[in-house]
Design a protein around this motif. Sequence first.
Motif, short mmCIF file in Angstrom:
data_model
loop_
_atom_site.label_atom_id
_atom_site.label_comp_id
_atom_site.label_asym_id
_atom_site.label_seq_id
_atom_site.Cartn_x
_atom_site.Cartn_y
_atom_site.Cartn_z
N THR A 1 34.29 -6.26 18.65
CA THR A 1 34.71 -6.80 19.94
C THR A 1 35.46 -5.70 20.66
N VAL A 2 34.95 -5.32 21.82
CA VAL A 2 35.52 -4.22 22.59
C VAL A 2 36.02 -4.76 23.93
N THR A 3 37.29 -4.49 24.23
CA THR A 3 37.85 -4.89 25.51
C THR A 3 37.39 -3.90 26.57
N ALA A 4 36.66 -4.42 27.55
CA ALA A 4 36.13 -3.56 28.61
C ALA A 4 37.13 -3.48 29.76
N THR A 5 37.68 -2.31 29.96
CA THR A 5 38.59 -2.07 31.06
C THR A 5 37.89 -1.17 32.07
N THR A 6 38.52 -0.94 33.21
CA THR A 6 37.89 -0.08 34.22
C THR A 6 37.76 1.35 33.74
N ASP A 7 38.59 1.75 32.78
CA ASP A 7 38.50 3.11 32.25
C ASP A 7 37.89 3.16 30.84
N LEU A 8 37.02 2.19 30.54
CA LEU A 8 36.37 2.15 29.23
C LEU A 8 35.65 3.48 28.96
N ALA A 9 35.87 4.01 27.77
CA ALA A 9 35.22 5.25 27.35
C ALA A 9 35.00 5.22 25.85
N PHE A 10 33.95 5.89 25.41
CA PHE A 10 33.67 6.04 23.99
C PHE A 10 33.76 7.51 23.62
N VAL A 11 34.31 7.78 22.44
CA VAL A 11 34.42 9.13 21.93
C VAL A 11 33.55 9.22 20.68
N VAL A 12 32.59 10.14 20.70
CA VAL A 12 31.70 10.35 19.57
C VAL A 12 32.06 11.69 18.93
N THR A 13 32.30 11.67 17.63
CA THR A 13 32.61 12.89 16.90
C THR A 13 31.39 13.31 16.08
N VAL A 14 31.02 14.57 16.26
CA VAL A 14 29.84 15.13 15.61
C VAL A 14 30.28 16.29 14.73
N ALA A 15 29.68 16.40 13.55
CA ALA A 15 29.99 17.49 12.63
C ALA A 15 28.78 18.41 12.49
N ASP A 16 29.06 19.69 12.31
CA ASP A 16 28.03 20.65 11.93
C ASP A 16 27.98 20.60 10.40
N SER A 17 26.97 19.95 9.86
CA SER A 17 26.89 19.73 8.42
C SER A 17 26.05 20.79 7.71
N GLY A 18 25.62 21.81 8.45
CA GLY A 18 24.86 22.89 7.84
C GLY A 18 25.73 24.10 7.59
N ASP A 19 25.07 25.21 7.33
CA ASP A 19 25.82 26.46 7.13
C ASP A 19 25.55 27.45 8.25
N SER A 20 25.07 26.93 9.39
CA SER A 20 24.73 27.78 10.53
C SER A 20 25.41 27.27 11.80
N GLN A 21 25.76 28.19 12.67
CA GLN A 21 26.30 27.81 13.97
C GLN A 21 25.20 27.16 14.81
N GLU A 22 25.55 26.13 15.56
CA GLU A 22 24.57 25.44 16.40
C GLU A 22 25.04 25.48 17.86
N VAL A 23 24.10 25.52 18.79
CA VAL A 23 24.42 25.56 20.21
C VAL A 23 23.58 24.54 20.97
N GLY A 24 24.12 24.06 22.10
CA GLY A 24 23.39 23.18 23.01
C GLY A 24 22.94 21.87 22.40
N ILE A 25 23.83 21.15 21.73
CA ILE A 25 23.47 19.90 21.06
C ILE A 25 23.65 18.73 22.02
#
Length: 150
Positions: free
Chosen positions: A53-77
């Motif tokens: 249950t998410v309270t929707a306000t006028t400034d509702l925002a979601f934050v998604v955290t992504v990990a680099d799970s490999g052994d190489s640098q990644e760009v433009g994801i």
Amino acid sequence: VGRMARLPLTLVLQRLRGAATGGGTPTGIHGTNITETKVQSGGQALSQANENTVTATTDLAFVVTVADSGDSQEVGIKVTLTIQKPGGAIVKTQTIDLINPGQTKAVTFTNLGQVPFAQKTTVLVDVAPVPGERNTDNNKASYPVIFSLG
């Protein structure tokens, strides 16, 4: 400044040069994965297993955290957040410019518009595969959500 400060730029230049010349098949282990999706206000982490249950306000925002799970640098994801709703989904895309092995980066999705209230919906997160990524099972997440008025 020492050699370590120049290392990331060197890796970026090598990566860009490889992409510009057609580069061939990427070597090493490449991969990204979603580590967490949360509501920005209050920090509520979303569950894929339970209804949220998410309270929707006028400034509702979601934050998604992504990990680099490999052994190489990644760009433009590309990271895409989709909120299902009647009459057409809300779709927002952000790009992570650069992420190093073992590092996490957060992207914030704002200006979501009118979300559907008081009905079960789904918030989807999709992280586009990086070149050479073999396991894409952890690049997508689906969260059952009911938005309530704030």
